[in-house]
Design a protein around this motif. Structure first.
Motif, PDB file in Angstrom:
ATOM      1  N   GLY A  86       0.782  -1.228   0.000  1.00 59.43           N
ATOM      2  CA  GLY A  86       0.000   0.000   0.000  1.00 59.43           C
ATOM      3  C   GLY A  86       0.811   1.273   0.000  1.00 59.43           C
ATOM      4  N   HIS A  87       2.131   1.144   0.150  1.00 60.68           N
ATOM      5  CA  HIS A  87       2.985   2.339   0.196  1.00 60.68           C
ATOM      6  C   HIS A  87       4.020   2.369  -0.918  1.00 60.68           C
ATOM      7  CE1 HIS A  87       1.610   4.060   4.004  1.00 60.68           C
ATOM      8  NE2 HIS A  87       1.484   2.828   4.427  1.00 60.68           N
ATOM      9  N   GLY A  88       4.268   1.260  -1.541  1.00 59.06           N
ATOM     10  CA  GLY A  88       5.303   1.244  -2.564  1.00 59.06           C
ATOM     11  C   GLY A  88       6.681   1.414  -1.959  1.00 59.06           C
ATOM     12  N   LEU A  89       7.600   1.864  -2.780  1.00 60.40           N
ATOM     13  CA  LEU A  89       8.979   2.076  -2.354  1.00 60.40           C
ATOM     14  C   LEU A  89       9.129   3.480  -1.775  1.00 60.40           C
ATOM     15  CD1 LEU A  89      10.728   0.464  -5.392  1.00 60.40           C
ATOM     16  CD2 LEU A  89      11.213  -0.154  -3.026  1.00 60.40           C
ATOM     17  N   SER A 126      19.833  10.643  -8.019  1.00 54.91           N
ATOM     18  CA  SER A 126      18.627   9.912  -7.630  1.00 54.91           C
ATOM     19  C   SER A 126      17.661   9.717  -8.777  1.00 54.91           C
ATOM     20  CB  SER A 126      17.928  10.632  -6.480  1.00 54.91           C
ATOM     21  OG  SER A 126      17.523  11.920  -6.875  1.00 54.91           O
ATOM     22  N   THR A 127      17.763  10.516  -9.823  1.00 51.62           N
ATOM     23  CA  THR A 127      16.833  10.373 -10.929  1.00 51.62           C
ATOM     24  C   THR A 127      17.473   9.683 -12.128  1.00 51.62           C
ATOM     25  OG1 THR A 127      17.389  12.642 -11.487  1.00 51.62           O
ATOM     26  CG2 THR A 127      15.366  12.289 -10.252  1.00 51.62           C
ATOM     27  N   PHE A 186      18.606  -2.097  -8.349  1.00 48.90           N
ATOM     28  CA  PHE A 186      18.226  -2.544  -7.023  1.00 48.90           C
ATOM     29  C   PHE A 186      18.881  -3.868  -6.647  1.00 48.90           C
ATOM     30  CE2 PHE A 186      14.873   0.325  -5.580  1.00 48.90           C
ATOM     31  CZ  PHE A 186      14.623   1.037  -6.740  1.00 48.90           C
ATOM     32  N   LYS A 239      -2.275  10.437  -2.761  1.00 46.69           N
ATOM     33  CA  LYS A 239      -0.920  10.135  -3.175  1.00 46.69           C
ATOM     34  C   LYS A 239      -0.609  10.854  -4.472  1.00 46.69           C
ATOM     35  CE  LYS A 239      -0.804   5.602  -1.032  1.00 46.69           C
ATOM     36  NZ  LYS A 239      -0.901   4.153  -1.239  1.00 46.69           N
ATOM     37  N   TYR A 292       9.171  -0.202 -13.806  1.00 43.64           N
ATOM     38  CA  TYR A 292      10.015  -1.247 -13.240  1.00 43.64           C
ATOM     39  C   TYR A 292       9.195  -2.524 -13.144  1.00 43.64           C
ATOM     40  CZ  TYR A 292      13.786   1.876 -11.634  1.00 43.64           C
ATOM     41  OH  TYR A 292      14.841   2.751 -11.567  1.00 43.64           O
ATOM     42  N   GLN A 303       9.080  -6.182 -11.051  1.00 48.64           N
ATOM     43  CA  GLN A 303       9.583  -6.807  -9.831  1.00 48.64           C
ATOM     44  C   GLN A 303       9.010  -8.205  -9.698  1.00 48.64           C
ATOM     45  OE1 GLN A 303       8.612  -4.763  -6.132  1.00 48.64           O
ATOM     46  NE2 GLN A 303      10.310  -5.732  -5.052  1.00 48.64           N
ATOM     47  N   PRO A 325      13.316  -4.579  -7.800  1.00 47.70           N
ATOM     48  CA  PRO A 325      12.789  -4.054  -9.064  1.00 47.70           C
ATOM     49  C   PRO A 325      13.902  -3.918 -10.112  1.00 47.70           C
ATOM     50  CG  PRO A 325      12.082  -2.712  -7.193  1.00 47.70           C
ATOM     51  CD  PRO A 325      13.144  -3.629  -6.680  1.00 47.70           C
ATOM     52  N   LEU A 361       5.859  -1.586 -11.363  1.00 46.09           N
ATOM     53  CA  LEU A 361       5.868  -0.313 -10.640  1.00 46.09           C
ATOM     54  C   LEU A 361       6.118   0.825 -11.611  1.00 46.09           C
ATOM     55  CD1 LEU A 361       8.420  -1.421  -7.889  1.00 46.09           C
ATOM     56  CD2 LEU A 361       5.967  -1.350  -7.606  1.00 46.09           C
ATOM     57  N   TRP A 417       9.724  11.473 -12.127  1.00 45.92           N
ATOM     58  CA  TRP A 417      10.395  12.604 -11.498  1.00 45.92           C
ATOM     59  C   TRP A 417      10.391  13.797 -12.454  1.00 45.92           C
ATOM     60  CZ3 TRP A 417      15.064  14.832 -13.270  1.00 45.92           C
ATOM     61  CH2 TRP A 417      15.714  14.144 -14.298  1.00 45.92           C
ATOM     62  N   LEU A 436      12.528  10.930  -7.105  1.00 44.80           N
ATOM     63  CA  LEU A 436      11.889   9.789  -7.748  1.00 44.80           C
ATOM     64  C   LEU A 436      10.725   9.304  -6.896  1.00 44.80           C
ATOM     65  CD1 LEU A 436      12.226   8.006 -10.238  1.00 44.80           C
ATOM     66  CD2 LEU A 436      13.692   6.508  -8.869  1.00 44.80           C
ATOM     67  N   PHE A 446       7.540   6.605  -6.612  1.00 43.57           N
ATOM     68  CA  PHE A 446       7.055   5.322  -7.113  1.00 43.57           C
ATOM     69  C   PHE A 446       5.564   5.166  -6.865  1.00 43.57           C
ATOM     70  CE2 PHE A 446      10.815   2.845  -8.213  1.00 43.57           C
ATOM     71  CZ  PHE A 446      11.829   3.550  -7.592  1.00 43.57           C
ATOM     72  N   GLY A 447       4.899   4.461  -7.784  1.00 40.45           N
ATOM     73  CA  GLY A 447       3.563   3.957  -7.516  1.00 40.45           C
ATOM     74  C   GLY A 447       3.672   2.712  -6.648  1.00 40.45           C
ATOM     75  N   THR A 448       2.537   2.234  -6.177  1.00 48.71           N
ATOM     76  CA  THR A 448       2.546   1.085  -5.260  1.00 48.71           C
ATOM     77  C   THR A 448       2.668  -0.247  -5.986  1.00 48.71           C
ATOM     78  OG1 THR A 448       0.140   1.135  -5.253  1.00 48.71           O
ATOM     79  CG2 THR A 448       1.261   2.270  -3.448  1.00 48.71           C
TER      80      THR A 448
END
Lengths: 113, 113
Positions: free
Chosen positions: A40-43, A98-99, A104, B2, B36, B38, B44, B88, B92, B101, B103-105
């Motif tokens: 529900g929160h993602g990354l 970061s962009t 990962f 969000k 991404y 995963q 991811p 995902l 940005w 950056l 992310f979606g959930t």
């Protein structure tokens, strides 16, 4: 996983104990990140580093600290673990910021009882 | 609300189907958009990276961005069981609150035989 390892891969610990997670890269990338992933929160970004000894906070940094004494290693420490820190933790690296494309690691599954 | 919304699924489709995965966002400063993939218990990995509006194709994957509607899509043609994963979106921009950056959930996709 682009030359990124995380240790341990799984850990169960008790509330109030300190925990350190390690991220190791062999790509010589300047930027390293710690994320947590929750349903529900993602990354969500915890902390990041833009060079040796250079770190900054992300959006969910409370209760976490980091250190980077070498280019290849980035440590995430939970000083006193709480049940709300039960999560999957991912390390990521990038060359230019970061962009830039982030690569990962395989993740660490942490359970705080 | 969000900044980035993504239907969590699961989305179940038969092998060979065309899959459409979508994200909506609220920050008009987002300019760069990523998808991404995963796999379960993995980190991811970047699939597609697009700038501004339009389409980008890579094999069976097409990324589409509609900035006027603040809506991005990922299409997968001839879906395979190996496409079963969580997808995902991330985005940005160069200014203000978009310069990180986000992310979606994630949407979980299951491709069945």
């Amino acid at each position: 996983d682009a030359g990124i390892t995380q240790s341990p891969r799984h850990k169960v610990t008790e509330t109030g104990t300190p925990v350190t997670l390690r991220c190791h890269q062999t790509e010589n990338h300047r930027y390293m990140y710690w994320y947590r992933q929750d349903p529900g929160h993602g990354l969500r970004l915890i902390h990041y580093s833009y060079g040796v000894k250079d770190t900054d906070k992300g959006e969910v940094s409370d209760g976490y600290s980091v250190s980077r004494s070498k280019t290849e290693d980035f440590l995430l420490t939970l000083e006193s673990a709480t049940s709300s820190q039960t999560s999957v933790y991912f390390c990521a690296i990038s060359e230019r910021g970061s962009t830039d494309t982030q690569y990962f690691g395989p993740g660490t599954r942490l359970t705080v009882l | 609300q969000k900044e980035v919304e993504q239907d969590p699924g699961p989305l179940s489709v038969p092998e060979g189907a065309i899959v459409s995965l979508n994200c909506t966002y609220s920050n008009s400063a987002f300019q760069y958009f990523m998808w991404y993939r995963q796999y379960s218990r993995k980190g991811p990995e970047l699939l597609m990276y697009t700038y501004s509006s339009g389409n980008k194709e890579d094999g069976r994957f097409t990324a589409q961005v509609d900035k006027s509607s603040k809506y991005i899509s990922l299409f997968i043609r001839d879906s395979q069981p190996s496409d079963s994963a969580t997808y995902l979106c991330a985005m940005w921009g160069n200014t203000g609150t978009a310069s990180k950056l986000t992310f979606g959930t994630g949407t979980r996709l299951q491709v069945t035989l």
